[in-house]
Design an enzyme around this catalytic site. Sequence first.
Site, PDB file in Angstrom:
ATOM      1  N   GLY C  11      10.761  10.800   4.661  1.00  0.00           N
ATOM      2  CA  GLY C  11       9.520  11.538   4.383  1.00  0.00           C
ATOM      3  C   GLY C  11       8.642  11.554   5.619  1.00  0.00           C
ATOM      4  O   GLY C  11       7.411  11.507   5.526  1.00  0.00           O
ATOM      5  N   GLY C  79       6.119   3.445  -0.445  1.00  0.00           N
ATOM      6  CA  GLY C  79       4.772   3.872  -0.801  1.00  0.00           C
ATOM      7  C   GLY C  79       4.757   5.041  -1.758  1.00  0.00           C
ATOM      8  O   GLY C  79       3.697   5.490  -2.180  1.00  0.00           O
ATOM      9  N   ALA C 106       4.552  -0.676  -3.141  1.00  0.00           N
ATOM     10  CA  ALA C 106       3.098  -0.923  -3.155  1.00  0.00           C
ATOM     11  C   ALA C 106       2.345   0.340  -3.541  1.00  0.00           C
ATOM     12  O   ALA C 106       2.439   1.354  -2.866  1.00  0.00           O
ATOM     13  CB  ALA C 106       2.641  -1.407  -1.785  1.00  0.00           C
ATOM     14  N   PRO C 107       1.583   0.296  -4.646  1.00  0.00           N
ATOM     15  CA  PRO C 107       0.767   1.457  -5.026  1.00  0.00           C
ATOM     16  C   PRO C 107      -0.361   1.688  -4.021  1.00  0.00           C
ATOM     17  O   PRO C 107      -0.948   2.762  -3.982  1.00  0.00           O
ATOM     18  CB  PRO C 107       0.183   1.065  -6.391  1.00  0.00           C
ATOM     19  N   HIS C 136     -17.352   8.318  -4.144  1.00  0.00           N
ATOM     20  CA  HIS C 136     -16.363   9.198  -3.515  1.00  0.00           C
ATOM     21  C   HIS C 136     -17.000  10.544  -3.136  1.00  0.00           C
ATOM     22  O   HIS C 136     -18.074  10.899  -3.611  1.00  0.00           O
ATOM     23  CB  HIS C 136     -15.196   9.462  -4.465  1.00  0.00           C
ATOM     24  N   LYS C 140     -13.574  15.137  -5.741  1.00  0.00           N
ATOM     25  CA  LYS C 140     -12.698  14.315  -6.598  1.00  0.00           C
ATOM     26  C   LYS C 140     -12.805  14.799  -8.039  1.00  0.00           C
ATOM     27  O   LYS C 140     -13.896  15.026  -8.533  1.00  0.00           O
ATOM     28  CB  LYS C 140     -13.118  12.855  -6.482  1.00  0.00           C
TER      29      LYS C 140
END
Lengths: 252, 252, 252, 252
Positions: C11, C79, C106-107, C136, C140
């Site tokens: 990727g 990931g 790992a998130p 944020h 979002k």
Amino acid sequence: MTSPLKVAILGAHGRMGSEAVAAVNNAVDMELVAALGSKDSIESILEAGATHVVDLTVPAVSEQNVRFAVSHGLHAVVGTTGWDDTKRASLTELLTEHPETGVLIAPNFALGSVLATAFAAKASQYFESVELIELHHPNKVDAPSGTAVRTAELIARSRAAAGVGPSPDATESSLDGARGADVDGIRVHAVRLRGLVAHQEVLMGGEGEQLTIRHDSYDRASFMPGVLLGLRTVASKPGLTYGLDGYLDLGL
Amino acid sequence: MTSPLKVAILGAHGRMGSEAVAAVNNAVDMELVAALGSKDSIESILEAGATHVVDLTVPAVSEQNVRFAVSHGLHAVVGTTGWDDTKRASLTELLTEHPETGVLIAPNFALGSVLATAFAAKASQYFESVELIELHHPNKVDAPSGTAVRTAELIARSRAAAGVGPSPDATESSLDGARGADVDGIRVHAVRLRGLVAHQEVLMGGEGEQLTIRHDSYDRASFMPGVLLGLRTVASKPGLTYGLDGYLDLGL
Amino acid sequence: MTSPLKVAILGAHGRMGSEAVAAVNNAVDMELVAALGSKDSIESILEAGATHVVDLTVPAVSEQNVRFAVSHGLHAVVGTTGWDDTKRASLTELLTEHPETGVLIAPNFALGSVLATAFAAKASQYFESVELIELHHPNKVDAPSGTAVRTAELIARSRAAAGVGPSPDATESSLDGARGADVDGIRVHAVRLRGLVAHQEVLMGGEGEQLTIRHDSYDRASFMPGVLLGLRTVASKPGLTYGLDGYLDLGL
Amino acid sequence: MTSPLKVAILGAHGRMGSEAVAAVNNAVDMELVAALGSKDSIESILEAGATHVVDLTVPAVSEQNVRFAVSHGLHAVVGTTGWDDTKRASLTELLTEHPETGVLIAPNFALGSVLATAFAAKASQYFESVELIELHHPNKVDAPSGTAVRTAELIARSRAAAGVGPSPDATESSLDGARGADVDGIRVHAVRLRGLVAHQEVLMGGEGEQLTIRHDSYDRASFMPGVLLGLRTVASKPGLTYGLDGYLDLGL
């Protein structure tokens, strides 16, 4: 609806300039009629029909650019540095011959930063204590930042004018540097940290209360609302205005 | 339900002591069986049936108080200063003769402060940059605070153990003191402001992110949860524990 | 000096992938031996001599990529999202056949965020009150953020395990929404502000003190130290590790 | 040197009143000539020679106290609540008969709070986004606080006057309450936390920058500088002034 402002940008290919080109292009009340680089002739802005000029060039040419604009009755918004007292006095003289023309020279176009400094200078006269912390990325070569020094100077002046004494400090034993730098009697601390950009915090304290004014600046985009505000206002403010705060409505 | 802990407080009339008296009285799982001032005989805690002692006296008598308690099999929670290496080594020796008795000596009972220091020391090894700001009332005579110096030392040790280099800093020109004090390579800034009590902030920064751990302390009441936690835990931790962090569940 | 880790990135042309390519290229203890896009054959990582694989692809192919790597004894740092319980259980089974191979899924690779969540969950059991504010950018679409919800859940679990009751709240009259959202009994507030990126603050309070843990995330670069830490550690952690916190040294 | 102001305090035995007694006693430019409780006759302030009155009583008697003072040409500084439009109009009428007498009625004497609100209202017109967080002790019964509601209203009015649209918000899915309460289109979040007193933060954001104005209030002592400022200024401001901001020098 009024017709759009016809804006020419000088220094259009630099970092600030290209942001300004984008900002003017996105403003529905403005039309970008010229975007000049260092090799283009300034005469072309007249043919292009510009009524407003943004100067984001370099100190060596900024003065002649602005004088050219004023001589032709164009309003100018100037972000270039190097406009010392002599140059400004000379420009003011020229402006008396063009009583309807306005020029804004602003050392800082970030609205938030200009507001933060103005508020801190005003408020600090009402508090027993005031200190300043500025925080920047670790590649910065000077400490404290120029903005922090200028803010501290304005705070000191405001307190002196109001007859406020120095901030209390009973420190007897201290590691060298712990209490920060002394700028006209105001303590200034400079933090350098990877991941930060440019940040400043003015802390004011009195018996039982604290007022904190913080500004965070993340990128040059933050200057553009100030440039646009300058363009929209300059025609209504004939003569020379130094500092964007002159255009802000800050009275109560 | 288990029977309440029978607690004797030594130094019960001092500032910390009177807070502790109130805190133990308010704790449903504790019974205050003795509250001694400087003129009372320590023997009376035995008659009172105490199983736990809180020592909040003065350095001159704390050692003999705690040794008396241990000698009689009483657990002790100690907030008095002055317990240097020699005194602690001697106490550890005495404790070997009383293998079921526990003692906690804690320089700091504020849970938040102890946690903040522990977290900062752990986390700082994962960030390129770290700096520390402490903020206190302007009557404080030393700068930086003892807590700030100790935190910086622990951070420096943690980074050294992990092989992390110094925080980057490109400063070339600086006003004296702007970059703070240097404690084992960690920059520490001390702010003094009317209205503040005791506050500390550890700032850690890496590419694109920042972690901030802040502790605010407003009054001595903040020590009491730590004292009660000590009392509830000390019997299950035989021997000498130095620092409240030894009682906190901080592993993952 | 040990020879560099031989890393293949799957990727490699995506947003995260191209950051990872740059990060591995800049790491003196790593060699980038393969950088594959979606059209490249995974077989080529064997010829390239990779010993470690970074998977930053899409859910549809991540599982087969990782199983391929494990089957050939390569360690993997993952990931990509979409690794539900079923997929992880199946991978764990495969790993039993390759007892020396390690996988990290790992998130979240932002060290500061992982640390902030872990610290908040631990610390919150020691404070009477806890609330959470996340902040944020205004584009979002969900509120609160997934990270905030997960942090609140972990805090609630930690407090329940320690027997801590709900945060006190005497509110009798309230405007709708003023007290935030309720996530497992923890109040969560979501701020949306132009200029922000992704920020989170856990506030914990007890009598006389406050502990605040704040994380600021500015760009994807903040994930790279976590990816590199994963690569450096994965060979020493055989089997499947879920969550970067499993690799962090957080005990005291 | 000018002779000291001769001050009478009404409501001198209440919580605010006793702070005011101490503050006036400590002020070198003031003399406390009368300190009346609820049972004392107001006539005595005339015999005492008061030129200035501080009213910190209760709504039921404040109006007649202030009218008595004005009728005798005494200047008044009023912190008592309950002065609605009708009462203020009636007082203004009375003041026309005493054109040299000044009255200040202030809902809030904390200088920092008054400044923070004024600055936030002014600045918010220059930012795309604005939200408000207030934080208080958990015994507070209303949410958001009255100060937060008033600040949000002033911000909304300032933005409407400047033609600024609503803060951008792309939220599509949200937990109930996450985005706070809506006060005239401004989002307001209320945090309740043990250990806090009274705090408020206005966050303003634009492209690339953020301005934050925070006020922390720790105890009633914070009202006294405002009361003293009122006493020192009231004689030079004939007629009725509503709100301490009318006495602050906030123009640029």
